[in-house]
Design an enzyme around this catalytic site. Structure first.
Site, mmCIF file in Angstrom:
data_model
loop_
_atom_site.group_PDB
_atom_site.id
_atom_site.type_symbol
_atom_site.label_atom_id
_atom_site.label_comp_id
_atom_site.label_asym_id
_atom_site.label_seq_id
_atom_site.Cartn_x
_atom_site.Cartn_y
_atom_site.Cartn_z
ATOM 1 N N HIS A 27 0.843 -1.204 0.000
ATOM 2 C CA HIS A 27 0.000 0.000 0.000
ATOM 3 C C HIS A 27 0.877 1.253 0.000
ATOM 4 C CE1 HIS A 27 -3.106 -2.667 2.206
ATOM 5 N NE2 HIS A 27 -3.456 -2.587 0.940
ATOM 6 N N LYS A 51 -16.665 -6.059 6.564
ATOM 7 C CA LYS A 51 -15.354 -6.688 6.445
ATOM 8 C C LYS A 51 -14.760 -7.023 7.804
ATOM 9 C CE LYS A 51 -13.643 -5.584 1.958
ATOM 10 N NZ LYS A 51 -12.402 -5.360 1.237
ATOM 11 N N SER A 137 -3.084 -7.702 3.193
ATOM 12 C CA SER A 137 -3.493 -7.424 4.572
ATOM 13 C C SER A 137 -3.916 -8.709 5.281
ATOM 14 C CB SER A 137 -4.636 -6.405 4.590
ATOM 15 O OG SER A 137 -4.168 -5.154 4.154
#
Length: 145
Positions: A27, A51, A137
């Site tokens: 990122h 999420k 992630s």
């Protein structure tokens, strides 16, 4: 960085949306590359309880901002609960940036890009650097747990 002439992408605003739970080296690399292409980049932290993020969007946004170099003055970080296109319209951003690691990402992101385009915002797909392509992630969370 000096803005370019009218019509130059450096005279524009871009948004890089994501859950960023956590914000990874991939990122960060993408933000670094994007900030060199656009006059202003906003890292838009999605507030999406579906999420099941480990922390609130506000906390994730604060952590991201704290972790970015101070000299990246053309990068902002914001938490947002809503459509990315709505944020873009409210803040004058004409481009959504999305990172792609593999062909599965490309297919998924192309579908989102087509939808965003019909709503008036262009999507720029940026390939992940090969050495960062295996980082996600989900993997980072699994190794920390």
């Amino acid at each position: 960085m000096f803005p370019g002439p009218v019509g130059d992408p450096r005279n524009s605003r871009a948004v890089y949306p994501g859950t960023f739970d956590p914000f990874t080296a991939g990122h960060r690399d993408l933000v670094d590359r994007a900030r060199r292409l656009f006059e202003h980049v906003t890292v838009l932290v999605a507030v999406n309880d579906e999420k099941r993020p480990t922390r609130s969007g506000v906390h994730r946004a604060a952590d991201i901002r704290a972790g970015l170099p101070r000299e990246w003055e053309n990068v902002a970080v914001a938490a947002w609960n809503g459509l990315t296109v709505a944020y873009c319209r409210q803040h004058g951003a004409g481009v959504i940036i999305r990172g792609v690691r593999n062909t599965g990402d490309v297919v998924r992101e192309n579908q989102l890009a087509a939808m965003n385009e019909t709503l008036g915002v262009t999507t720029l797909l940026m390939p992940t650097r090969p050495e960062l392509a295996t980082i996600s992630s989900t993997i980072v969370r699994a190794t920390v747990a």
